[in-house]
Design a protein around this motif. Structure first.
Motif, PDB file in Angstrom:
ATOM      1  N   GLU A  14      99.565  18.875  59.986  1.00 19.29           N
ATOM      2  CA  GLU A  14      98.456  17.946  59.635  1.00 19.29           C
ATOM      3  C   GLU A  14      98.792  16.568  59.207  1.00 19.29           C
ATOM      4  O   GLU A  14      98.205  15.577  59.556  1.00 19.29           O
ATOM      5  N   ASP A  17      99.873  14.392  62.037  1.00 20.27           N
ATOM      6  CA  ASP A  17      98.993  13.957  62.873  1.00 20.27           C
ATOM      7  C   ASP A  17      98.103  13.336  62.317  1.00 20.27           C
ATOM      8  O   ASP A  17      97.497  12.297  63.126  1.00 20.27           O
ATOM      9  N   ARG A  18      97.831  13.129  61.319  1.00 21.45           N
ATOM     10  CA  ARG A  18      97.093  12.327  60.324  1.00 21.45           C
ATOM     11  C   ARG A  18      97.672  10.858  59.948  1.00 21.45           C
ATOM     12  O   ARG A  18      97.059  10.084  59.251  1.00 21.45           O
ATOM     13  N   ALA A  45      99.762  21.704  72.614  1.00 17.51           N
ATOM     14  CA  ALA A  45      99.392  21.066  71.348  1.00 17.51           C
ATOM     15  C   ALA A  45      99.408  22.021  70.075  1.00 17.51           C
ATOM     16  O   ALA A  45      98.519  22.535  69.328  1.00 17.51           O
ATOM     17  N   ALA A  61      98.331  21.751  66.656  1.00 14.86           N
ATOM     18  CA  ALA A  61      98.566  20.316  66.373  1.00 14.86           C
ATOM     19  C   ALA A  61      97.493  19.624  67.305  1.00 14.86           C
ATOM     20  O   ALA A  61      96.691  20.051  67.949  1.00 14.86           O
ATOM     21  N   GLU A  62      97.519  18.175  67.099  1.00  9.65           N
ATOM     22  CA  GLU A  62      96.457  17.653  67.852  1.00  9.65           C
ATOM     23  C   GLU A  62      96.879  17.233  69.114  1.00  9.65           C
ATOM     24  O   GLU A  62      97.903  16.930  69.596  1.00  9.65           O
ATOM     25  N   GLY A  92     100.873   9.876  66.051  1.00 13.59           N
ATOM     26  CA  GLY A  92     100.199   9.933  67.253  1.00 13.59           C
ATOM     27  C   GLY A  92     100.317   9.107  68.511  1.00 13.59           C
ATOM     28  O   GLY A  92     100.549   9.370  69.598  1.00 13.59           O
TER      29      GLY A  92
END
Length: 133
Positions: A14, A17-18, A45, A61-62, A92
């Motif tokens: 997380e 991903d962020r 993902a 995951a994203e 990303g």
């Protein structure tokens, strides 16, 4: 230990991903939790994290916005690695760029201090990372 390792795996996925955790941050956290390697599957993902005792966990995951290119371009993957290392792009953006270069997944091993990025046909790019201070 399993709970700490799972919580750490989720936090690392997380956080990446962020855009809150850098690769060196992730490596440090995973090592402290006893995780020795992980696999990022860009098509599914998800990331799978492994400890040396056989324990593993899968973390969502994203997902990618666009499917990876059909042809693997090692130079394109290397360029994306350089851009994320310079912090010119976030994680990303990194995933989008390696997918555009035909990467469908990668393996990271802490003990081997390397990441292996691969395409649909098995072509790959190996990136060594420096030893921790």
């Amino acid at each position: 230990m399993t709970d700490m390792a799972h919580v750490t795996a989720v936090a690392c996925t997380e956080g990446s991903d962020r855009g809150k955790l850098s690769f060196p941050d992730v490596i440090g956290l995973l090592g402290a939790a006893g995780i020795e390697r992980y696999h990022a599957d860009l098509l599914r993902a998800e990331k799978t994290y492994y400890r040396p005792d056989g324990w593993s966990t899968v973390v969502a995951a994203e997902p990618l916005a666009h499917a990876p290119a059909s042809r693997f371009d090692a130079a394109g993957v290397a360029a994306a690695i350089g851009a994320v290392q310079r912090r010119a792009i976030d994680y990303g953006g990194f995933c989008a760029r390696i997918a555009a270069a035909g990467c469908v997944g990668y393996h990271v091993t802490l003990a081997g201090r390397r990441a292996v990025y691969y395409g649909r046909d098995g072509a790959c790019h190996v990136e060594l990372f420096p030893a921790a201070d």
